[in-house]
Design a protein around this motif. Structure first.
Motif, mmCIF file in Angstrom:
data_model
loop_
_atom_site.group_PDB
_atom_site.id
_atom_site.type_symbol
_atom_site.label_atom_id
_atom_site.label_comp_id
_atom_site.label_asym_id
_atom_site.label_seq_id
_atom_site.Cartn_x
_atom_site.Cartn_y
_atom_site.Cartn_z
ATOM 1 N N LEU A 184 31.371 53.785 31.421
ATOM 2 C CA LEU A 184 31.779 54.291 32.726
ATOM 3 C C LEU A 184 32.402 53.180 33.567
ATOM 4 O O LEU A 184 33.430 53.386 34.225
ATOM 5 N N GLN B 164 35.882 52.595 32.376
ATOM 6 C CA GLN B 164 36.818 53.628 32.808
ATOM 7 C C GLN B 164 37.196 53.449 34.275
ATOM 8 O O GLN B 164 38.322 53.735 34.678
ATOM 9 N N GLN B 165 36.260 52.970 35.076
ATOM 10 C CA GLN B 165 36.517 52.788 36.498
ATOM 11 C C GLN B 165 37.378 51.558 36.786
ATOM 12 O O GLN B 165 37.816 51.365 37.919
ATOM 13 N N ASN B 166 37.610 50.721 35.778
ATOM 14 C CA ASN B 166 38.394 49.498 35.968
ATOM 15 C C ASN B 166 39.515 49.391 34.942
ATOM 16 O O ASN B 166 39.840 48.297 34.482
#
Length: 318
Positions: A218, A221-223
């Motif tokens: 996660l 995915q956020q970076n």
């Protein structure tokens, strides 16, 4: 349609679903409920707080579920997933006994299962909640590689923009394709997507119940646009680089670095297929130095360059 909102429900998923109905129900965006009608239901009539802190006031008590064509349960945060009240559970069970189709939006599928209403049904869950669903609800078949699932009289979606596409599917079915398309276009959403459209973002090769690996995925995915080093990912989730690498090897038989690259390339593949962004812009959005760097990695992963994939898709569409 009747809506039941869980505590800490996802406001975006609810709003997207309702706005498709609103825009399909009347000419333009005048919002008169002519062709579609919707209401928020409650057994207590207390305001319900969303995960963003904004509250919604229910409009009607539960009553007879037979007055609805569909009843939609909107879930919210997995970490604080509440149970439905006894009254809400009885209402949904009575709806099922009367043959009223039930819709689970976001984590609403979890709430429907808690009410004993998903046994034997396929249901759509977010890729990130796939393993949680398996661990909490044995015997079900969660689907995390589609944006929504229609299985007889149970309809489920993973939330976000997918709730708009599920609502458009229902508008298309009962009101008309033109109204469904109009709603999405006014909302500045691309053409209606079918259920089989894969969820964007993470590569679906990464299915694990390991909480450390899930948190790392996660965070990756956020970076995506500014990739973190494996050491930084490990630090942010409170583990050493060696521990993280060991968990990835055991859970996924790969390294964190290879998994992160696969996630970025999967998103690039999705954007090449579905957006009009230039290859250079997609390269930047997915954390690559330039289009040449993306093309080299893309060819190694998918056997063709981003430009070749886009040209092939355009030729098929034409």
């Amino acid at each position: 349609m009747g809506f039941i909102l869980s505590r800490k429900f996802t406001l975006c998923a609810f709003a997207n679903f309702v706005d498709v109905l609103r825009l399909a129900a009347d000419e333009g965006d005048r919002s008169r409920p002519i062709l579609c009608n919707w209401t928020v239901l409650s057994d207590s009539m207390d305001a319900v707080m969303s995960s963003s802190g904004i509250t919604v006031q229910p409009k009607e008590r539960l009553g007879d579920p037979g007055r609805f064509d569909y009843i939609v349960v909107v879930g919210g945060l997995m970490d604080e997933l509440p149970s439905l009240s006894a009254g809400q559970t009885r209402f949904l069970q009575e709806a099922a006994s009367q043959g009223v189709p039930l819709v689970g939006v976001c984590s609403g599928a979890f709430l429907l299962h808690q009410a004993g209403l998903m046994d034997g049904y396929r249901c759509c869950v977010s890729w990130f909640h796939h393993s949680e669903f398996l661990s909490q609800f044995e015997g079900l078949n969660p689907v995390s590689d589609q944006i929504f699932v229609v299985d007889r009289d149970r309809l489920t979606c993973s939330g976000g923009a997918s709730s708009a596409h599920l609502a458009a599917h229902l508008v298309d079915k009962h009101v008309g394709q033109a109204q469904a398309s109009k709603s999405l276009h006014i909302m500045i959403i691309d053409d209606q997507l079918q259920a089989e459209k894969p969820q964007p973002g993470i590569s679906m090769d990464f299915k694990t119940r390991d909480p450390i690996v899930l948190r790392a995925l996660l965070l990756m995915q956020q970076n995506i646009d500014t990739p973190l080093s494996v050491a930084e990912v490990a630090k942010r989730i409170g583990h050493s680089k060696r521990q993280l690498e060991r968990h990835f090897r055991v859970a996924l038989d790969t390294s964190p670095q290879a998994a992160f690259l696969s996630i970025r390339l999967s998103l690039a593949h999705h954007l090449i297929e579905t957006s009009e962004k230039s290859v250079a812009q997609i390269a930047l959005d997915c954390g690559f130095c330039d289009s040449s760097h993306l093309s080299r990695m893309f060819r190694r992963q998918f056997g063709c360059t981003p430009l070749a994939l886009r040209q092939s898709r355009e030729a098929q569409a034409g």
